[in-house]
Design a protein around this motif. Structure first.
Motif, PDB file in Angstrom:
ATOM      1  N   GLY A  32       0.800  -1.216   0.000  1.00 33.38           N
ATOM      2  CA  GLY A  32       0.000   0.000   0.000  1.00 33.38           C
ATOM      3  C   GLY A  32       0.833   1.268   0.000  1.00 33.38           C
ATOM      4  O   GLY A  32       0.319   2.345  -0.265  1.00 33.38           O
ATOM      5  N   THR A  33       2.127   1.163   0.339  1.00 36.50           N
ATOM      6  CA  THR A  33       2.973   2.356   0.369  1.00 36.50           C
ATOM      7  C   THR A  33       4.101   2.300  -0.648  1.00 36.50           C
ATOM      8  O   THR A  33       4.673   3.337  -0.967  1.00 36.50           O
ATOM      9  CB  THR A  33       3.609   2.538   1.765  1.00 36.50           C
ATOM     10  OG1 THR A  33       4.479   1.440   2.030  1.00 36.50           O
ATOM     11  CG2 THR A  33       2.562   2.643   2.850  1.00 36.50           C
ATOM     12  N   GLY A  63      11.478   1.584   3.259  1.00 27.44           N
ATOM     13  CA  GLY A  63      11.784   2.247   4.538  1.00 27.44           C
ATOM     14  C   GLY A  63      10.666   2.050   5.547  1.00 27.44           C
ATOM     15  O   GLY A  63      10.923   1.829   6.736  1.00 27.44           O
ATOM     16  N   ALA A  64       9.437   2.122   5.076  1.00 25.51           N
ATOM     17  CA  ALA A  64       8.292   1.905   5.965  1.00 25.51           C
ATOM     18  C   ALA A  64       8.272   0.468   6.474  1.00 25.51           C
ATOM     19  O   ALA A  64       7.922   0.211   7.629  1.00 25.51           O
ATOM     20  CB  ALA A  64       6.994   2.237   5.245  1.00 25.51           C
TER      21      ALA A  64
END
Length: 54
Positions: free
Chosen positions: A23-24, A28-29
């Motif tokens: 979803g992103t 990094g997330a």
């Protein structure tokens, strides 16, 4: 304990750049989520009473 293992896998996957947080599209997330899982796992281990003391 499983939180720590999964967190390490998330961090390794995010560092490799081959895996991203769904979803992103951000590796990094994924590493941040992995670090959060590791911290949560350590807190769970630290706060669990030890029943093996005699």
């Amino acid at each position: 304990m499983w939180n720590i293992i999964i967190g390490i896998a998330f961090i390794i996957g995010g560092c490799s750049g081959n895996f991203v947080l769904r979803g992103t599209d951000s590796s990094g997330a994924l590493m941040v989520v992995g670090a959060g899982l590791i911290v949560w796992g350590i807190i769970q281990i630290a706060t669990t009473p030890n029943n093996n003391q005699q």
